[in-house]
Design a protein around this motif. Structure first.
Motif, mmCIF file in Angstrom:
data_model
loop_
_atom_site.group_PDB
_atom_site.id
_atom_site.type_symbol
_atom_site.label_atom_id
_atom_site.label_comp_id
_atom_site.label_asym_id
_atom_site.label_seq_id
_atom_site.Cartn_x
_atom_site.Cartn_y
_atom_site.Cartn_z
ATOM 1 N N PHE A 58 -7.463 -1.059 -3.741
ATOM 2 C CA PHE A 58 -6.618 -1.675 -2.542
ATOM 3 C C PHE A 58 -7.723 -2.650 -1.735
ATOM 4 O O PHE A 58 -7.326 -3.754 -1.375
ATOM 5 C CB PHE A 58 -6.022 -0.728 -1.612
ATOM 6 N N LEU A 59 -8.976 -2.355 -1.873
ATOM 7 C CA LEU A 59 -9.864 -3.289 -1.236
ATOM 8 C C LEU A 59 -9.825 -4.512 -2.095
ATOM 9 O O LEU A 59 -9.958 -5.682 -1.462
ATOM 10 C CB LEU A 59 -11.122 -2.702 -1.056
ATOM 11 N N ARG A 60 -9.943 -4.235 -3.485
ATOM 12 C CA ARG A 60 -9.925 -5.436 -4.200
ATOM 13 C C ARG A 60 -8.672 -6.326 -4.403
ATOM 14 O O ARG A 60 -8.623 -7.567 -4.481
ATOM 15 C CB ARG A 60 -10.142 -5.167 -5.679
ATOM 16 N N VAL A 61 -7.384 -5.788 -3.893
ATOM 17 C CA VAL A 61 -6.184 -6.105 -3.998
ATOM 18 C C VAL A 61 -6.353 -7.175 -2.913
ATOM 19 O O VAL A 61 -5.908 -8.688 -2.989
ATOM 20 C CB VAL A 61 -5.161 -5.329 -4.029
ATOM 21 N N ALA A 62 -6.732 -6.533 -1.611
ATOM 22 C CA ALA A 62 -6.725 -7.413 -0.333
ATOM 23 C C ALA A 62 -7.631 -8.567 -0.588
ATOM 24 O O ALA A 62 -7.491 -9.668 -0.077
ATOM 25 C CB ALA A 62 -7.098 -6.475 0.709
ATOM 26 N N ARG A 63 -8.993 -8.346 -0.998
ATOM 27 C CA ARG A 63 -9.962 -9.272 -1.084
ATOM 28 C C ARG A 63 -9.642 -10.577 -2.302
ATOM 29 O O ARG A 63 -9.882 -11.575 -1.983
ATOM 30 C CB ARG A 63 -11.341 -8.789 -1.575
ATOM 31 N N SER A 64 -8.878 -10.163 -3.163
ATOM 32 C CA SER A 64 -8.593 -11.154 -4.323
ATOM 33 C C SER A 64 -7.026 -11.683 -4.212
ATOM 34 O O SER A 64 -6.407 -12.008 -5.315
ATOM 35 C CB SER A 64 -8.880 -10.633 -5.647
ATOM 36 N N TYR A 124 0.838 -1.214 0.065
ATOM 37 C CA TYR A 124 0.086 -0.075 -0.193
ATOM 38 C C TYR A 124 0.776 1.187 0.012
ATOM 39 O O TYR A 124 0.647 2.155 -0.780
ATOM 40 C CB TYR A 124 -0.717 -0.051 1.198
ATOM 41 N N ASP A 125 1.825 1.431 0.779
ATOM 42 C CA ASP A 125 2.923 2.378 0.901
ATOM 43 C C ASP A 125 3.352 2.666 -0.255
ATOM 44 O O ASP A 125 3.808 3.624 -0.922
ATOM 45 C CB ASP A 125 3.844 2.352 1.998
ATOM 46 N N ARG A 126 3.845 1.490 -1.118
ATOM 47 C CA ARG A 126 4.701 1.635 -2.346
ATOM 48 C C ARG A 126 3.960 2.205 -3.291
ATOM 49 O O ARG A 126 4.340 2.935 -4.277
ATOM 50 C CB ARG A 126 5.373 0.130 -2.654
ATOM 51 N N ALA A 146 -6.670 -1.273 -11.357
ATOM 52 C CA ALA A 146 -7.015 0.431 -11.276
ATOM 53 C C ALA A 146 -7.609 0.748 -12.899
ATOM 54 O O ALA A 146 -8.864 1.489 -12.571
ATOM 55 C CB ALA A 146 -5.843 1.143 -10.947
ATOM 56 N N SER A 147 -7.257 0.126 -13.764
ATOM 57 C CA SER A 147 -7.786 0.402 -15.105
ATOM 58 C C SER A 147 -9.264 0.237 -15.105
ATOM 59 O O SER A 147 -10.205 0.992 -15.587
ATOM 60 C CB SER A 147 -6.802 -0.127 -16.076
ATOM 61 N N ASN A 148 -9.518 -0.863 -14.717
ATOM 62 C CA ASN A 148 -11.043 -1.521 -14.756
ATOM 63 C C ASN A 148 -11.817 -0.805 -13.911
ATOM 64 O O ASN A 148 -12.881 -0.386 -14.195
ATOM 65 C CB ASN A 148 -10.955 -2.985 -14.402
#
Length: 191
Positions: A53-59, A24-26, A77-79
């Motif tokens: 970031f929620l989607r990254v965490a969930r998937s 997240y920080d990066r 992000a593009s989507n």
């Protein structure tokens, strides 16, 4: 120890929440800059970044460590940008229909304004970028701001590298034409 993005994502998938914090920080500023450049709205951009970031965490469990994390998160992000742009267009269409209905019925129209006043440079940049479609904006930001290769952009957007080169060239050409036109003093003809 300095872990790669891919290693951090694997660690996060295995339950190490600190790995997600590092990712997240990066990426939070880079993703925000990318989204803001495409959507031109700080409020929408903040919402999209949170969703990314929620989607990254969930998937995280679906992430394939053989693929670059950077491409994966920027694809997410593009989507989200595309979904937000579609939603925005739908809302704008409804707003136009409401204005027309209110006009036809003789009632007054009161629309909320944006209290945020961006600096002149941002307004000029927004004006220039408004002449590009969302894919052109996205490609230019990935290429010029994020430093992505043409092949990376093509893979992320599901296009051929040649198609990306052509579209980036056309976007730059269009920006130059609009910028030259605006420098001559007439700011309304192309809008």
């Amino acid at each position: 120890m300095n872990f790669s993005d891919e290693e951090l994502m694997v660690m996060f998938s295995a339950g190490t929440t600190e790995a997600f914090d590092i990712l997240y920080d990066r990426y939070k500023h880079r993703i925000y800059g990318f989204v803001l450049g495409c959507l031109q709205s700080p409020a929408d951009s903040e919402e999209v970044v949170q969703d990314v970031f929620l989607r990254v965490a969930r998937s995280g469990h679906t992430y394939q460590p053989t693929k670059p994390f950077k491409s994966w998160i920027f694809t997410i992000a593009s989507n989200r940008i595309k979904s937000t742009a579609i939603l925005r267009k739908t809302q704008q269409q409804k707003q136009r229909e409401l204005k027309l209905l209110q006009f036809e019925t003789g009632t007054s129209v009161s629309l909320e304004g944006n209290p945020e006043r961006p600096v002149i440079v941002r307004e000029e940049l927004h004006n220039l970028f408004s002449h590009l479609d969302s894919d052109q904006r996205m490609m230019l930001i990935l290429k010029e701001v994020e430093g992505w290769s043409t092949n990376s952009i093509a893979e992320s957007m599901g296009m051929t590298p040649e198609n990306v080169r052509i579209r980036v060239h056309r976007a730059r050409k269009k920006l130059r034409a609009v910028s030259d036109f605006n420098d001559e003093g007439d700011h309304n003809e192309l809008q």
